[in-house]
Design a protein around this motif. Structure first.
Motif, PDB file in Angstrom:
ATOM      1  N   ARG A   1       0.795  -1.102   0.648  1.00 31.91           N
ATOM      2  CA  ARG A   1      -0.213   0.073   0.135  1.00 31.91           C
ATOM      3  C   ARG A   1       0.727   1.722   0.084  1.00 31.91           C
ATOM      4  NH1 ARG A   1      -5.076  -1.269   1.127  1.00 31.91           N
ATOM      5  NH2 ARG A   1      -5.485  -3.677   1.475  1.00 31.91           N
TER       6      ARG A   1
ATOM      7  N   ALA B   1       0.781   4.499  -2.774  1.00 32.19           N
ATOM      8  CA  ALA B   1       0.696   5.708  -2.620  1.00 32.19           C
ATOM      9  C   ALA B   1       1.865   6.125  -3.524  1.00 32.19           C
ATOM     10  CB  ALA B   1       0.740   5.689  -1.688  1.00 32.19           C
TER      11      ALA B   1
ATOM     12  N   ARG C   1       1.300   6.086  -7.183  1.00 28.69           N
ATOM     13  CA  ARG C   1       0.170   7.328  -8.131  1.00 28.69           C
ATOM     14  C   ARG C   1       1.042   8.928  -7.798  1.00 28.69           C
ATOM     15  NH1 ARG C   1      -3.285   5.462  -4.271  1.00 28.69           N
ATOM     16  NH2 ARG C   1      -2.825   6.829  -2.603  1.00 28.69           N
ATOM     17  N   ARG C   2       1.394   8.729  -6.180  1.00 28.40           N
ATOM     18  CA  ARG C   2       1.653  10.557  -6.248  1.00 28.40           C
ATOM     19  C   ARG C   2       2.917  10.913  -7.480  1.00 28.40           C
ATOM     20  NH1 ARG C   2       2.376  11.628   0.172  1.00 28.40           N
ATOM     21  NH2 ARG C   2       0.162  11.754   0.311  1.00 28.40           N
TER      22      ARG C   2
ATOM     23  N   GLU D   1       1.331  11.085 -10.849  1.00 25.22           N
ATOM     24  CA  GLU D   1       0.165  12.497 -10.781  1.00 25.22           C
ATOM     25  C   GLU D   1       0.811  13.925 -11.034  1.00 25.22           C
ATOM     26  OE1 GLU D   1      -1.726  12.640  -6.705  1.00 25.22           O
ATOM     27  OE2 GLU D   1      -3.671  11.179  -7.536  1.00 25.22           O
TER      28      GLU D   1
ATOM     29  N   THR E   1     -10.106  12.951  -2.913  1.00 27.01           N
ATOM     30  CA  THR E   1      -9.752  11.545  -3.223  1.00 27.01           C
ATOM     31  C   THR E   1      -9.914  10.197  -2.477  1.00 27.01           C
ATOM     32  OG1 THR E   1      -7.960  12.781  -1.679  1.00 27.01           O
ATOM     33  CG2 THR E   1      -7.671  10.199  -1.389  1.00 27.01           C
ATOM     34  N   LEU E   2     -11.601   9.972  -2.006  1.00 21.93           N
ATOM     35  CA  LEU E   2     -12.149   8.911  -1.429  1.00 21.93           C
ATOM     36  C   LEU E   2     -12.905   8.988  -2.914  1.00 21.93           C
ATOM     37  CD1 LEU E   2     -13.811   9.566   1.900  1.00 21.93           C
ATOM     38  CD2 LEU E   2     -11.774   7.731   1.282  1.00 21.93           C
TER      39      LEU E   2
ATOM     40  N   GLY F   1     -12.129   9.019  -6.225  1.00 21.98           N
ATOM     41  CA  GLY F   1     -10.817   8.960  -7.399  1.00 21.98           C
ATOM     42  C   GLY F   1     -10.328   7.781  -6.559  1.00 21.98           C
ATOM     43  N   THR F   2     -10.137   7.337  -5.645  1.00 22.20           N
ATOM     44  CA  THR F   2     -10.405   5.354  -4.859  1.00 22.20           C
ATOM     45  C   THR F   2     -11.099   5.360  -5.199  1.00 22.20           C
ATOM     46  OG1 THR F   2      -8.875   6.317  -3.396  1.00 22.20           O
ATOM     47  CG2 THR F   2      -9.821   4.428  -3.077  1.00 22.20           C
ATOM     48  N   ALA F   3     -12.867   5.244  -5.166  1.00 24.68           N
ATOM     49  CA  ALA F   3     -13.430   4.416  -5.516  1.00 24.68           C
ATOM     50  C   ALA F   3     -13.921   4.525  -6.742  1.00 24.68           C
ATOM     51  CB  ALA F   3     -15.122   5.170  -4.707  1.00 24.68           C
TER      52      ALA F   3
ATOM     53  N   ALA G   1     -10.764   4.192  -8.908  1.00 24.97           N
ATOM     54  CA  ALA G   1     -11.080   3.153  -9.050  1.00 24.97           C
ATOM     55  C   ALA G   1     -10.695   1.751  -9.224  1.00 24.97           C
ATOM     56  CB  ALA G   1      -8.964   3.595  -9.125  1.00 24.97           C
ATOM     57  N   ARG G   2     -11.575   1.764  -7.943  1.00 18.22           N
ATOM     58  CA  ARG G   2     -11.404  -0.039  -7.344  1.00 18.22           C
ATOM     59  C   ARG G   2     -12.256  -0.466  -8.299  1.00 18.22           C
ATOM     60  NH1 ARG G   2     -11.300  -0.008  -0.531  1.00 18.22           N
ATOM     61  NH2 ARG G   2      -9.144  -0.387  -1.074  1.00 18.22           N
TER      62      ARG G   2
END
Length: 148
Positions: A56, A60, A63-64, A67, A92-93, A95-97, A99-100
């Motif tokens: 994880r 991260a 990903r940074r 970006e 952020t949430l 974007g994460t959702a 992507a999932r």
């Protein structure tokens, strides 16, 4: 008593012949026929947790970096860092959702990809006004990120 019999007593089920059978299929894989690399801990769950944290954290950081690289081409690296820091928790949430959803199923990938394609075509259709809106949003994020 032969050597084969002695080994069959020590490792039952691993020696063919008298007193045991060779493991077959899934049991052969679980028997540990290949070389084993020890983990940092003797507890398997601890090793699993450490691997999860490492993956994880690595994700991260990757990903940074991506970006910052994508934003840095147009805006410069210093401004890109400020933009990334200026994102809200909700953004952020979301974007994460997304992507999932996109990575867990083919219909999800089609839905998210279709939405991104539609947004891209919409922005291209509206040309200068969409570009001005985007630049204004990026500037606002950079200002917010500079304050933090």
């Amino acid at each position: 008593m032969t050597i084969r019999d002695k080994l069959a007593k020590i490792k039952p089920g691993r020696i063919t012949g008298k007193g045991g059978t060779a493991p077959v299929g899934k049991a052969a894989d679980e028997a540990g026929s290949g070389p084993s690399i020890p983990g940092p801990s003797t507890n398997a769950m601890t090793n699993l947790i450490l691997a999860d944290i490492a993956l994880r954290a690595g994700g991260a950081l990757l990903r940074r970096g991506v970006e910052r690289g994508l934003l840095g081409n147009k805006t410069g690296t210093a401004k890109a860092k400020k933009i990334i820091r200026g994102r809200t928790m909700g953004e952020t949430l979301i974007g994460t959702a997304l992507a999932r959803v996109a990575t867990r199923s083919v219909p999800g990938a089609i839905m998210v990809g279709g939405g991104l394609l539609a947004k891209t075509l919409y922005d291209r259709r509206h040309g200068k006004s969409a570009k001005a809106e985007g630049e204004a949003a990026v500037d606002a994020k950079a200002k917010k990120g500079a304050k933090e």
